[in-house]
Design an enzyme around this catalytic site. Sequence first.
Site, short mmCIF file in Angstrom:
data_model
loop_
_atom_site.label_atom_id
_atom_site.label_comp_id
_atom_site.label_asym_id
_atom_site.label_seq_id
_atom_site.Cartn_x
_atom_site.Cartn_y
_atom_site.Cartn_z
N LYS A 258 1.70 -9.81 -1.65
CA LYS A 258 2.42 -8.86 -0.78
C LYS A 258 3.52 -9.58 0.00
O LYS A 258 3.57 -10.81 0.06
CB LYS A 258 1.40 -8.19 0.15
CG LYS A 258 0.38 -7.31 -0.57
CD LYS A 258 -0.53 -6.60 0.43
CE LYS A 258 -1.54 -5.70 -0.25
NZ LYS A 258 -2.35 -4.93 0.75
N TYR B 51 1.19 3.49 -3.84
CA TYR B 51 0.05 3.72 -2.92
C TYR B 51 -0.17 5.21 -2.66
O TYR B 51 -0.74 5.58 -1.63
CB TYR B 51 0.28 2.97 -1.61
CG TYR B 51 -0.13 1.51 -1.65
CD1 TYR B 51 -1.47 1.15 -1.84
CD2 TYR B 51 0.79 0.48 -1.49
CE1 TYR B 51 -1.87 -0.18 -1.87
CE2 TYR B 51 0.40 -0.86 -1.52
CZ TYR B 51 -0.93 -1.18 -1.71
OH TYR B 51 -1.33 -2.50 -1.73
N ASN C 32 -2.38 -8.14 4.55
CA ASN C 32 -3.54 -8.90 4.08
C ASN C 32 -3.27 -9.65 2.77
O ASN C 32 -4.16 -9.84 1.96
CB ASN C 32 -4.76 -7.99 3.99
CG ASN C 32 -4.52 -6.79 3.11
OD1 ASN C 32 -3.49 -6.71 2.43
ND2 ASN C 32 -5.47 -5.87 3.07
N HIS D 74 -3.01 -7.68 -3.08
CA HIS D 74 -3.63 -6.47 -3.62
C HIS D 74 -4.46 -6.83 -4.84
O HIS D 74 -4.10 -7.74 -5.59
CB HIS D 74 -2.53 -5.48 -4.04
CG HIS D 74 -3.04 -4.33 -4.86
ND1 HIS D 74 -3.59 -3.21 -4.29
CD2 HIS D 74 -3.13 -4.16 -6.21
CE1 HIS D 74 -3.99 -2.38 -5.28
NE2 HIS D 74 -3.72 -2.93 -6.43
N GLU E 29 -2.04 0.57 -12.81
CA GLU E 29 -1.24 -0.33 -11.97
C GLU E 29 -0.52 -1.40 -12.79
O GLU E 29 0.60 -1.77 -12.48
CB GLU E 29 -2.14 -0.98 -10.91
CG GLU E 29 -2.61 0.03 -9.87
CD GLU E 29 -3.59 -0.55 -8.86
OE1 GLU E 29 -3.99 0.19 -7.94
OE2 GLU E 29 -3.96 -1.74 -8.97
O1 CDP Z 1 -6.34 -3.33 -0.47
P1 CDP Z 1 -7.73 -2.73 -0.40
O2 CDP Z 1 -8.14 -2.04 -1.69
O3 CDP Z 1 -8.74 -3.73 0.08
O4 CDP Z 1 -7.69 -1.62 0.75
P2 CDP Z 1 -7.31 -0.05 0.71
O5 CDP Z 1 -8.30 0.65 1.56
O6 CDP Z 1 -7.14 0.42 -0.71
O7 CDP Z 1 -5.92 0.00 1.46
C1 CDP Z 1 -4.73 -0.38 0.80
C2 CDP Z 1 -3.90 -1.21 1.76
O8 CDP Z 1 -3.50 -0.40 2.86
C3 CDP Z 1 -4.63 -2.39 2.41
O9 CDP Z 1 -4.73 -3.52 1.59
C4 CDP Z 1 -3.78 -2.63 3.64
O10 CDP Z 1 -2.58 -3.33 3.32
C5 CDP Z 1 -3.42 -1.20 4.04
N1 CDP Z 1 -4.32 -0.66 5.06
C6 CDP Z 1 -3.86 -0.54 6.36
O11 CDP Z 1 -2.72 -0.89 6.64
N2 CDP Z 1 -4.70 -0.05 7.35
C7 CDP Z 1 -5.94 0.33 7.05
N3 CDP Z 1 -6.74 0.83 8.03
C8 CDP Z 1 -6.43 0.22 5.75
C9 CDP Z 1 -5.59 -0.27 4.76
MG MG Z 2 -7.47 -0.31 -2.60
#
Ligand code: CDP
Ligand code: MG
Length: 142
Positions: free
Chosen positions: A10, A50, A113, A116, A127
């Site tokens: 990212k 997303y 974070n 991805h 994807e």
């Molecule tokens: O990336 P991951 O699958 O672990 O998490 P997700 O729940 O699919 O969320 C996608 C991305 O959205 C995360 O990796 C974060 O960059 C962002 N995110 C965020 O900004 N705030 C949150 N409360 C949850 C996710």
């Molecule tokens: Mg996710």
Amino acid sequence: MKQRTLAILKPDCVRKNLIGKVVKKMEEAGFKIVGMKMVKLDSNTAGEFYAVHKERPFFYDLVSFMSSAPCVPIVLEKENAIEDFRKLIGATDPAQAEDGTIRKLYADSKEQNIVHGSDAPETAEYEIKYFFSSKELVENYG
Ligand code: CDP
Ligand code: MG
């Protein structure tokens, strides 16, 4: 059976000059890189990628973040790649991530974070195709 997953380094990873360190973790964990490129997403493309999160309160900030600097999409191949890569990256929130995971080591927040990883076979397939044509993926290392 070998499986493929999509990783994205990212914008925070690129900005912090951590591309090499994160790729090293991938290689050390036994993943083969079968596709890799650098792209600067615009907000439409980041939003489309997303789209599953479009109703979530963090969607706007997520799209802004993902289009704020270049990203590095990478296709990784390994036995059980999808699940194993999710383990290697750790929980979404680095504060909750296990020691030694990429997010625990390098991420500053659950919003930014570092990386991805696809979460299931159907999402991995979608994807990977989102970023790579079949010509851009290596079939075998020879
Ligand atoms: O990336 P991951 O699958 O672990 O998490 P997700 O729940 O699919 O969320 C996608 C991305 O959205 C995360 O990796 C974060 O960059 C962002 N995110 C965020 O900004 N705030 C949150 N409360 C949850 C996710
Ligand atoms: Mg996710």
